[in-house]
Design a protein around this motif. Sequence first.
Motif, short mmCIF file in Angstrom:
data_model
loop_
_atom_site.label_atom_id
_atom_site.label_comp_id
_atom_site.label_asym_id
_atom_site.label_seq_id
_atom_site.Cartn_x
_atom_site.Cartn_y
_atom_site.Cartn_z
N ALA A 1 -2.56 -8.02 6.90
CA ALA A 1 -3.95 -8.42 6.68
C ALA A 1 -4.73 -7.27 6.08
O ALA A 1 -4.49 -6.10 6.41
N PRO A 2 -5.67 -7.57 5.18
CA PRO A 2 -6.47 -6.50 4.56
C PRO A 2 -7.21 -5.64 5.58
O PRO A 2 -7.31 -4.44 5.43
N ARG A 3 -7.71 -6.26 6.66
CA ARG A 3 -8.43 -5.50 7.68
C ARG A 3 -7.50 -4.51 8.38
O ARG A 3 -7.88 -3.37 8.64
N ALA A 4 -6.26 -4.94 8.67
CA ALA A 4 -5.28 -4.06 9.31
C ALA A 4 -4.89 -2.92 8.37
O ALA A 4 -4.76 -1.77 8.79
N ALA A 5 -4.71 -3.24 7.08
CA ALA A 5 -4.37 -2.20 6.11
C ALA A 5 -5.49 -1.17 6.00
O ALA A 5 -5.24 0.04 5.96
N LEU A 6 -6.72 -1.65 5.98
CA LEU A 6 -7.86 -0.74 5.90
C LEU A 6 -7.95 0.14 7.15
O LEU A 6 -8.24 1.34 7.06
N ALA A 7 -7.67 -0.44 8.31
CA ALA A 7 -7.71 0.34 9.56
C ALA A 7 -6.65 1.43 9.56
O ALA A 7 -6.92 2.57 9.95
N VAL A 8 -5.45 1.10 9.11
CA VAL A 8 -4.36 2.09 9.08
C VAL A 8 -4.67 3.20 8.09
O VAL A 8 -4.50 4.38 8.39
N VAL A 9 -5.15 2.84 6.92
CA VAL A 9 -5.50 3.85 5.91
C VAL A 9 -6.65 4.72 6.42
O VAL A 9 -6.62 5.95 6.28
N GLY A 10 -7.64 4.10 7.04
CA GLY A 10 -8.77 4.87 7.58
C GLY A 10 -8.33 5.85 8.65
O GLY A 10 -8.77 7.01 8.66
N CYS A 11 -7.46 5.40 9.55
CA CYS A 11 -6.95 6.29 10.60
C CYS A 11 -6.17 7.46 9.99
O CYS A 11 -6.32 8.60 10.42
N THR A 12 -5.35 7.16 9.01
CA THR A 12 -4.53 8.20 8.39
C THR A 12 -5.39 9.24 7.68
O THR A 12 -5.20 10.45 7.85
N VAL A 13 -6.35 8.77 6.90
CA VAL A 13 -7.21 9.70 6.16
C VAL A 13 -8.08 10.51 7.12
O VAL A 13 -8.23 11.73 6.97
N ALA A 14 -8.64 9.85 8.12
CA ALA A 14 -9.49 10.57 9.09
C ALA A 14 -8.68 11.57 9.90
O ALA A 14 -9.15 12.69 10.15
N LEU A 15 -7.47 11.20 10.29
CA LEU A 15 -6.62 12.13 11.04
C LEU A 15 -6.30 13.36 10.19
O LEU A 15 -6.36 14.50 10.68
N ALA A 16 -6.00 13.15 8.92
CA ALA A 16 -5.71 14.28 8.04
C ALA A 16 -6.96 15.15 7.86
O ALA A 16 -6.88 16.38 7.88
#
Length: 106
Positions: free
Chosen positions: A83-98
């Motif tokens: 789902a687009p919302r799940a993809a956005l959440a995963v990308v957001g977590c990855t970028v914020a963690l980095a």
Amino acid sequence: MSTSGAAARDAGLQPERTRLAWRRTTLACSVVAVLALRQALRGSGSPSEVGGAAVIALLWVAFLWAAHRRIRELAAERPPGLAPRAALAVVGCTVALAAFAVAVIL
């Protein structure tokens, strides 16, 4: 021999490869989170360092939740698309963690 494309589709090993890719990504995210937490907690213990460590831990837990949810979805015979919302959440977590990991190191 005419069959519908959806019924005749054989996913083969693709869902398994995708599941393994999610597991590898989860492992890499865990390593980054642990290293960033270690670096953040090694410092003077200032409120900003503790806050950064808390944010890193929260982002890591959010990523784990999303990744394991997707891994469970891929276990189905016909897994749904991401789902687009799940993809956005995963990308957001990855970028914020980095970003927080870099901020902790600097």
